[in-house]
Design a protein around this motif. Sequence first.
Motif, mmCIF file in Angstrom:
data_model
loop_
_atom_site.group_PDB
_atom_site.id
_atom_site.type_symbol
_atom_site.label_atom_id
_atom_site.label_comp_id
_atom_site.label_asym_id
_atom_site.label_seq_id
_atom_site.Cartn_x
_atom_site.Cartn_y
_atom_site.Cartn_z
ATOM 1 N N GLY A 18 0.811 -1.206 0.000
ATOM 2 C CA GLY A 18 0.000 0.000 0.000
ATOM 3 C C GLY A 18 0.845 1.257 0.000
ATOM 4 N N ILE A 19 2.013 1.199 -0.644
ATOM 5 C CA ILE A 19 2.920 2.339 -0.622
ATOM 6 C C ILE A 19 3.387 2.683 -2.023
ATOM 7 C CG2 ILE A 19 3.774 1.826 1.693
ATOM 8 C CD1 ILE A 19 6.255 0.617 0.423
ATOM 9 N N SER A 25 8.165 6.629 3.452
ATOM 10 C CA SER A 25 7.858 5.257 3.870
ATOM 11 C C SER A 25 7.000 5.239 5.126
ATOM 12 C CB SER A 25 9.160 4.501 4.135
ATOM 13 O OG SER A 25 8.886 3.248 4.720
ATOM 14 N N PRO A 26 5.967 4.402 5.145
ATOM 15 C CA PRO A 26 5.185 4.247 6.374
ATOM 16 C C PRO A 26 5.967 3.499 7.452
ATOM 17 C CG PRO A 26 4.452 2.685 4.729
ATOM 18 C CD PRO A 26 5.430 3.587 4.037
ATOM 19 N N PHE A 27 7.102 2.909 7.072
ATOM 20 C CA PHE A 27 7.916 2.172 8.028
ATOM 21 C C PHE A 27 9.006 3.035 8.664
ATOM 22 C CE2 PHE A 27 6.641 -0.756 4.513
ATOM 23 C CZ PHE A 27 5.555 -1.293 5.181
ATOM 24 N N ASP A 28 8.990 4.333 8.343
ATOM 25 C CA ASP A 28 9.882 5.289 8.988
ATOM 26 C C ASP A 28 9.267 5.662 10.327
ATOM 27 O OD1 ASP A 28 11.391 7.417 9.848
ATOM 28 O OD2 ASP A 28 11.203 8.594 8.006
ATOM 29 N N ALA A 30 9.922 7.833 12.321
ATOM 30 C CA ALA A 30 9.856 9.277 12.577
ATOM 31 C C ALA A 30 8.732 9.958 11.806
ATOM 32 C CB ALA A 30 11.197 9.926 12.226
ATOM 33 N N ASN A 31 8.051 9.207 10.942
ATOM 34 C CA ASN A 31 7.009 9.806 10.104
ATOM 35 C C ASN A 31 5.651 9.227 10.494
ATOM 36 O OD1 ASN A 31 5.399 10.868 8.052
ATOM 37 N ND2 ASN A 31 7.073 10.794 6.568
ATOM 38 N N GLU A 32 5.064 9.804 11.514
ATOM 39 C CA GLU A 32 3.825 9.262 12.068
ATOM 40 C C GLU A 32 2.630 9.496 11.153
ATOM 41 O OE1 GLU A 32 1.672 7.202 15.112
ATOM 42 O OE2 GLU A 32 3.802 7.387 14.584
ATOM 43 N N SER A 33 2.581 10.615 10.446
ATOM 44 C CA SER A 33 1.409 10.912 9.618
ATOM 45 C C SER A 33 1.295 9.938 8.448
ATOM 46 C CB SER A 33 1.468 12.356 9.121
ATOM 47 O OG SER A 33 2.611 12.581 8.312
ATOM 48 N N TRP A 38 -1.305 4.972 6.077
ATOM 49 C CA TRP A 38 -1.084 3.612 5.565
ATOM 50 C C TRP A 38 -1.762 2.591 6.472
ATOM 51 C CZ3 TRP A 38 1.753 -0.202 8.210
ATOM 52 C CH2 TRP A 38 1.999 -1.375 7.484
ATOM 53 N N ARG A 39 -1.630 2.770 7.779
ATOM 54 C CA ARG A 39 -2.226 1.864 8.759
ATOM 55 C C ARG A 39 -3.726 1.790 8.585
ATOM 56 N NH1 ARG A 39 -5.035 2.472 13.350
ATOM 57 N NH2 ARG A 39 -4.682 1.017 15.110
ATOM 58 N N ALA A 40 -4.372 2.930 8.454
ATOM 59 C CA ALA A 40 -5.830 2.959 8.307
ATOM 60 C C ALA A 40 -6.278 2.206 7.062
ATOM 61 C CB ALA A 40 -6.314 4.408 8.259
ATOM 62 N N ALA A 41 -5.544 2.384 5.966
ATOM 63 C CA ALA A 41 -5.902 1.699 4.721
ATOM 64 C C ALA A 41 -5.702 0.194 4.840
ATOM 65 C CB ALA A 41 -5.066 2.260 3.572
#
Length: 301
Positions: A18-19, A25-28, A30-33, A38-41
């Motif tokens: 989903g990226i 990256s959603p796996f960073d 430090a990047n919560e937003s 990504w988590r919600a999707a």
Amino acid sequence: VRRAGQAGIWFPRHAAAGINPLAASPFDLANESVYRAWRAARLAAYPRSIDELVVPLADPRQLSADEFAALEARCARANMALYSAPHLPAADKSIPKQLARQLGLVHLEGNYLADEDGLSSITPAGEEGSVRGEYIPYTHKPINWHTDGYYNALDRRILGMTLHCAQDAEAGGENALLDHEIAYIQLRDINPDYVAALMQPDAMTIPARMDEDNVARPEQSGPVFAVDSGQGFLYMRYTARTRSIVWKDDAVTQAAVRTLADILAGSEYILTARLTPGMGLICNNVLHTRSGFSDSPEHRR
């Protein structure tokens, strides 16, 4: 059951994650937003029944465009798909091999217990004193949570695998399945420091395997969660076994290991499947188990 560990990349990697590999990256950590979006999707799309992942196939050896798209869509939701072709000879080894090839899984992982063609026939060893009989997959015993090839060197990591049912057991032999991205989400939601700990290059070490000629497989250390540097997808290396494994001896890593075990003991996202002849799993090496089983002359798993 015939299983082929594959080193090739399963086809819808970016769709499954989903990226956008060019985006953040959603796996960073430090990047919560980006992670939250990504988590919600991922959670919204995740199936709540194994039946949602089953795709009937006319002939797995020759996929139609619609069948290919259906497998891709299931993998995008859960990093895995189940196929069903009960009308074909289930023991035909060309079925899982040719299906995998069409989906980009072309590099067989030929472990030393595999058959001559590189496929592994995961069935109880019948011979007295058989080498295979020394290993739990070749017995009737249950297998705890793991990803395939967790003992491999990182340059031979297993990214995709197939599990094809030639014959089911008389009773038992179910597989529990969990998308490793969902396990990542659940662990990160509890404590992002646990994810960071399990991404350390020495988080999990598999000791060397010895044989009569000395070292058969060297000691292998590596992370549990890792992100592919080229394409940005998440992959996992894990075993719940308690013997022949060494976890990094610091408080955060030890707490992360315990918490991950708790997640795997009761995650609401775990799916359970009992494969019957002609069915199979094809996946991005998701977390999986096998329950214990019993055989009969007519049903030898």
